[in-house]
Design a protein around this motif. Sequence first.
Motif, mmCIF file in Angstrom:
data_model
loop_
_atom_site.group_PDB
_atom_site.id
_atom_site.type_symbol
_atom_site.label_atom_id
_atom_site.label_comp_id
_atom_site.label_asym_id
_atom_site.label_seq_id
_atom_site.Cartn_x
_atom_site.Cartn_y
_atom_site.Cartn_z
ATOM 1 N N ARG A 139 3.528 1.506 7.598
ATOM 2 C CA ARG A 139 3.549 0.391 6.815
ATOM 3 C C ARG A 139 3.669 -0.836 7.445
ATOM 4 O O ARG A 139 2.805 -1.987 6.931
ATOM 5 C CB ARG A 139 4.646 0.651 5.784
ATOM 6 C CG ARG A 139 4.419 1.839 4.856
ATOM 7 C CD ARG A 139 5.553 1.735 3.757
ATOM 8 N NE ARG A 139 6.928 2.060 4.344
ATOM 9 C CZ ARG A 139 7.703 2.949 4.448
ATOM 10 N NH1 ARG A 139 7.058 4.304 4.063
ATOM 11 N NH2 ARG A 139 8.953 3.319 4.982
ATOM 12 N N ASN A 255 9.536 2.063 -1.007
ATOM 13 C CA ASN A 255 8.397 2.768 -0.225
ATOM 14 C C ASN A 255 7.498 3.775 -1.041
ATOM 15 O O ASN A 255 6.397 3.503 -0.754
ATOM 16 C CB ASN A 255 9.157 3.567 0.931
ATOM 17 C CG ASN A 255 9.777 2.544 1.871
ATOM 18 O OD1 ASN A 255 9.550 1.178 1.811
ATOM 19 N ND2 ASN A 255 10.889 3.002 2.465
ATOM 20 N N THR A 259 3.477 3.085 -1.915
ATOM 21 C CA THR A 259 2.394 3.805 -1.529
ATOM 22 C C THR A 259 1.797 4.484 -2.759
ATOM 23 O O THR A 259 0.365 4.540 -2.878
ATOM 24 C CB THR A 259 3.026 4.888 -0.977
ATOM 25 O OG1 THR A 259 3.936 4.323 0.464
ATOM 26 C CG2 THR A 259 1.883 5.999 -0.077
#
Length: 316
Positions: A139, A255, A259
């Motif tokens: 990331r 997170n 995504t």
Amino acid sequence: MANLKTSKTSVNVGVDVGKFFLDVYIYEKGLYFQVPNAPLGIKQLLKRLAYYKVLRIVMEATGRYEFDLAQACYEKGLPVVIAKPISVRKFAGAIEQLAKTDKIDAELIANFAATIKPKPTPQKSKNLIIIKDLLARRRQLMHMRTQELNRIKVMGKSFESSCKRVIRLLDKEILKTETKLQMHVDQQSEWAEKQAILESAPGVGNTLTYSILADLPEIGTLSSNKISKLVGVAPLNQDSGIFKGKRRIKGGRANIRTTLYMATLSATQCNPVIKAFYKKLLSVGKLKKVAITACMRKFITILNAMVRDNAAWSHS
């Protein structure tokens, strides 16, 4: 003279984790001490805790600095709780704890442990920890790559070659990271079945699959509403009295949400169910941002149901 056996005192332990020191507070004894956040200091801490029956040892999630202490506690069979910092901050607000020092923070965490009695955090395998770290690193690299792409547009021709050199370097690092990530994922044999199910859905790639398996282990075990709230894509009411506020998404696991957002953008183009749903929302006047959020919620609930029912993607 006969030896008298005394039972150990049950205690809740709060640890304020820093880069260099661990500030420890044993709530029931009103005892505070500090040790270095290093192998010798952790050994000293565990030696002192051996005199008590530890009900839970609570530390905040810092990202890295609590790792060695948590692992050492797991090895000793101690009930470890890695608490969300926001939970501790809200508790501090509830008891009107405004002052802040390392000692006060350790006492606050110990008070949180004794009052709230949070459930122990399950131990993660070393391989899973590596996977989570590699996902985080990917990331970071992707974020830097995006920044360089944006700089080409802003800085103009004179810096284009420089930006492109950095992008090529980042592409190599991303490839290395993804190769290493795949190697460690292959070692998670228990993921194989769920991985195949998730990747059967159009729009779901390796990144989303690995993120879900690593950071959303509850997939397939919760209701649609609960899994949406856990990810942070369930609209929450903002009502009070006669005031009716807009419903907004809030909290959840950032997170996974980030995504999932990128995967949903792809799904609006290649997944027939998500594509049709997205077009329907736009046709009735929904803003694109609202429509994408709704599609994210639909997407994760579909994936949750697939894992729950042990069924690959099917669109009739």
